[in-house]
Scaffold this motif. Structure first.
Motif, PDB file in Angstrom:
ATOM      1  N   PRO A 141       0.635  -1.332  -0.171  1.00 29.19           N
ATOM      2  CA  PRO A 141      -0.043  -0.155  -0.208  1.00 29.19           C
ATOM      3  C   PRO A 141       0.863   1.195   0.053  1.00 29.19           C
ATOM      4  CG  PRO A 141      -0.955  -1.684   1.402  1.00 29.19           C
ATOM      5  CD  PRO A 141       0.463  -2.044   0.949  1.00 29.19           C
ATOM      6  N   SER A 142       1.821   1.078   0.546  1.00 28.93           N
ATOM      7  CA  SER A 142       3.062   2.296   0.741  1.00 28.93           C
ATOM      8  C   SER A 142       3.591   2.819  -0.552  1.00 28.93           C
ATOM      9  CB  SER A 142       3.968   2.351   1.669  1.00 28.93           C
ATOM     10  OG  SER A 142       4.702   1.160   1.505  1.00 28.93           O
ATOM     11  N   ARG A 143       3.385   1.580  -1.506  1.00 32.13           N
ATOM     12  CA  ARG A 143       4.168   1.900  -2.837  1.00 32.13           C
ATOM     13  C   ARG A 143       2.998   1.935  -3.938  1.00 32.13           C
ATOM     14  NH1 ARG A 143       9.289   0.761  -3.966  1.00 32.13           N
ATOM     15  NH2 ARG A 143       8.813  -0.477  -5.948  1.00 32.13           N
ATOM     16  N   TRP A 144       1.670   2.874  -3.749  1.00 36.49           N
ATOM     17  CA  TRP A 144       0.538   2.897  -4.458  1.00 36.49           C
ATOM     18  C   TRP A 144       1.164   3.475  -5.870  1.00 36.49           C
ATOM     19  CZ3 TRP A 144      -0.065   7.874  -5.894  1.00 36.49           C
ATOM     20  CH2 TRP A 144       0.943   8.832  -4.992  1.00 36.49           C
ATOM     21  N   TYR A 145       2.184   4.556  -5.846  1.00 32.37           N
ATOM     22  CA  TYR A 145       2.535   4.870  -7.180  1.00 32.37           C
ATOM     23  C   TYR A 145       3.032   3.733  -8.161  1.00 32.37           C
ATOM     24  CZ  TYR A 145       6.856   4.788  -4.208  1.00 32.37           C
ATOM     25  OH  TYR A 145       7.957   4.342  -3.724  1.00 32.37           O
ATOM     26  N   THR A 147       2.025   0.818  -8.190  1.00 34.38           N
ATOM     27  CA  THR A 147       0.752   0.024  -8.438  1.00 34.38           C
ATOM     28  C   THR A 147      -0.189   0.724  -9.712  1.00 34.38           C
ATOM     29  OG1 THR A 147       0.220  -1.112  -6.609  1.00 34.38           O
ATOM     30  CG2 THR A 147      -1.627  -0.794  -8.142  1.00 34.38           C
ATOM     31  N   THR A 206      -2.135  -4.391  -3.126  1.00 34.74           N
ATOM     32  CA  THR A 206      -2.308  -2.968  -2.652  1.00 34.74           C
ATOM     33  C   THR A 206      -3.485  -2.728  -1.796  1.00 34.74           C
ATOM     34  OG1 THR A 206      -1.292  -2.127  -4.901  1.00 34.74           O
ATOM     35  CG2 THR A 206      -2.732  -0.464  -3.452  1.00 34.74           C
ATOM     36  N   PHE A 207      -4.437  -3.631  -2.008  1.00 32.49           N
ATOM     37  CA  PHE A 207      -5.632  -3.234  -1.158  1.00 32.49           C
ATOM     38  C   PHE A 207      -5.670  -4.464   0.025  1.00 32.49           C
ATOM     39  CE2 PHE A 207      -7.109  -0.855  -4.750  1.00 32.49           C
ATOM     40  CZ  PHE A 207      -7.831   0.133  -4.129  1.00 32.49           C
TER      41      PHE A 207
END
Length: 210
Positions: A141-145, A147, A206-207
């Motif tokens: 999740p912290s690396r959403w960019y 994704t 991510t989720f």
């Protein structure tokens, strides 16, 4: 050359997508799958021999695909140095931009993807054969960019693949006025299913579904 190389590339994408989905069966399943690929035909090809055969075939297919597409674009420009005065410019320009710029985006994505999840230099975990750990670390999740970048690249792959499949059908002479709507729908549906199969993995990580 473009159509034939596309066949190899699409077949690889299908197998790769199916292999990726094994992550939903858990850490052991996806990691053992990675090891199995490297032991496939090991008595003949040795450790990772099969993987390297596939890599070489893919590299030749990509080079042939890019070479043929570039040559075709140069020939088209040379044959018609002056733009057409009439015609469906919007449709023609859109298709041309989609395929050319889409191809560039796909190529850049392939380079990034190799450095990320194959070589591991851009991956926060980067451990060889630890597929589950690398993927979950990559799309945390912290690396959403990351994704978002993957999803954007996959949209470009969808557009490129959809038009490419339709062009290949025409190249092989399978098209006709009666079959055209059905073949276009098949190309769109196939491309959508394939790309969604790739998208579901980074989205799920991510989720927190994986």
């Amino acid at each position: 050359m473009i159509a034939v190389s596309s066949v190899f590339l699409v077949l690889y994408l299908v197998v790769h997508m199916i292999g990726n989905l094994q992550i939903f069966w858990g850490q052991t399943s996806i990691n053992e799958y990675a090891i199995w690929l490297r032991t496939l035909l090991q008595p003949v090809l040795g450790w990772e021999g099969f993987v390297w055969v596939v890599r070489i075939v893919l590299m030749l297919a990509v080079i042939g695909h890019i070479w043929a597409a570039t040559l075709l674009a140069l020939r088209a420009r040379k044959a018609r140095p002056v733009k057409y005065a009439t015609g469906n410019k919007v449709k023609g320009n859109y298709t041309t931009r989609t395929m050319r710029w889409g191809g560039v985006i796909v190529l850049l994505f392939i380079v990034y993807h190799i450095l990320d999840l194959t070589v591991g230099t851009l991956n926060p975990n980067g451990e060889h054969l630890a597929v589950y750990e690398n993927v979950t670390a990559d799309f945390a999740p912290s690396r959403w960019y990351v994704t978002i970048w993957y999803l954007a690249a996959l949209v470009a792959i969808f557009l490129h693949l959809r038009h490419g499949l339709w062009s290949a059908v025409q190249t092989f002479g399978w098209n006709s006025n009666r079959r055209e709507p059905i073949l276009k729908a098949i190309a769109t549906g196939f491309s959508a299913v394939l790309v969604l199969g790739f998208m579901i993995v980074p989205i799920s990580v991510t989720f927190g579904w994986i």
